[in-house]
Design a protein around this motif. Sequence first.
Motif, PDB file in Angstrom:
ATOM      1  N   UNK A   1     -20.960   4.048  37.713  1.00  0.00           N
ATOM      2  CA  UNK A   1     -21.781   2.969  37.168  1.00  0.00           C
ATOM      3  C   UNK A   1     -21.983   3.129  35.657  1.00  0.00           C
ATOM      4  N   UNK A   2     -20.871   3.343  34.955  1.00  0.00           N
ATOM      5  CA  UNK A   2     -20.915   3.468  33.496  1.00  0.00           C
ATOM      6  C   UNK A   2     -19.593   3.033  32.899  1.00  0.00           C
ATOM      7  N   UNK A   3     -19.640   2.741  31.602  1.00  0.00           N
ATOM      8  CA  UNK A   3     -18.425   2.401  30.871  1.00  0.00           C
ATOM      9  C   UNK A   3     -17.712   3.690  30.507  1.00  0.00           C
ATOM     10  N   UNK A   4     -16.393   3.654  30.617  1.00  0.00           N
ATOM     11  CA  UNK A   4     -15.552   4.772  30.196  1.00  0.00           C
ATOM     12  C   UNK A   4     -14.760   4.289  28.988  1.00  0.00           C
ATOM     13  N   UNK A   5     -14.917   4.972  27.867  1.00  0.00           N
ATOM     14  CA  UNK A   5     -14.255   4.557  26.629  1.00  0.00           C
ATOM     15  C   UNK A   5     -13.196   5.587  26.272  1.00  0.00           C
ATOM     16  N   UNK A   6     -11.967   5.143  26.154  1.00  0.00           N
ATOM     17  CA  UNK A   6     -10.870   5.998  25.717  1.00  0.00           C
ATOM     18  C   UNK A   6     -10.793   5.988  24.197  1.00  0.00           C
ATOM     19  N   UNK A   7     -10.925   7.143  23.581  1.00  0.00           N
ATOM     20  CA  UNK A   7     -10.957   7.248  22.121  1.00  0.00           C
ATOM     21  C   UNK A   7      -9.630   7.750  21.546  1.00  0.00           C
ATOM     22  N   UNK A   8      -8.557   7.620  22.289  1.00  0.00           N
ATOM     23  CA  UNK A   8      -7.274   8.150  21.835  1.00  0.00           C
ATOM     24  C   UNK A   8      -6.831   7.565  20.502  1.00  0.00           C
ATOM     25  N   UNK A   9      -7.245   6.348  20.170  1.00  0.00           N
ATOM     26  CA  UNK A   9      -6.822   5.717  18.913  1.00  0.00           C
ATOM     27  C   UNK A   9      -7.864   5.772  17.816  1.00  0.00           C
TER      28      UNK A   9
END
Length: 158
Positions: A145-153
């Motif tokens: 129940x949360x946002x998952x943010x990919x910070x690869x860029x």
Amino acid sequence: MDVSYLRYPSTKSFDMLGLITTCKTDGWEESPISDPPGSLKITRVRTARTFSGRLAGKGLAEYVMVYREAPPGVTDPHQMTAKYVGIMVFKGTFDGGEEGEAHFAVDGLYEGTPKARLIVDEKTCIGGLKGLKGEGNYGWDAEKKEMIIGLDGIKLEK
């Protein structure tokens, strides 16, 4: 519309690289801009968020959402789709560094769950976030129940 850029960040692959930030929604206010009969519903959303991980701090986002026509018989808003764009103001740290502020442009699509691209507005970055560049993607983790943010860029260049 090509939405291939809205790839969902895989928790496993990004987490192994240490490129994950999570985000919880603290508040959600949605008000109509336009909803005349026979037309698309357009709303303004203001949402407060708390970030944990490589990006740690608070965010405030303003979106304009355009809801697409629901299939016949569908009344559950979670089964509708919407396109949204907006700006998110983030205040906090990157990789435990000095506190700063950065603005992100948000380009998203809601089809049962949200997916979006976050683009750093480099000219708004101040304090410890001066030099933040790039873009990332986010998606919803229904289990957590949360946002998952990919910070690869996204990177910080000093």
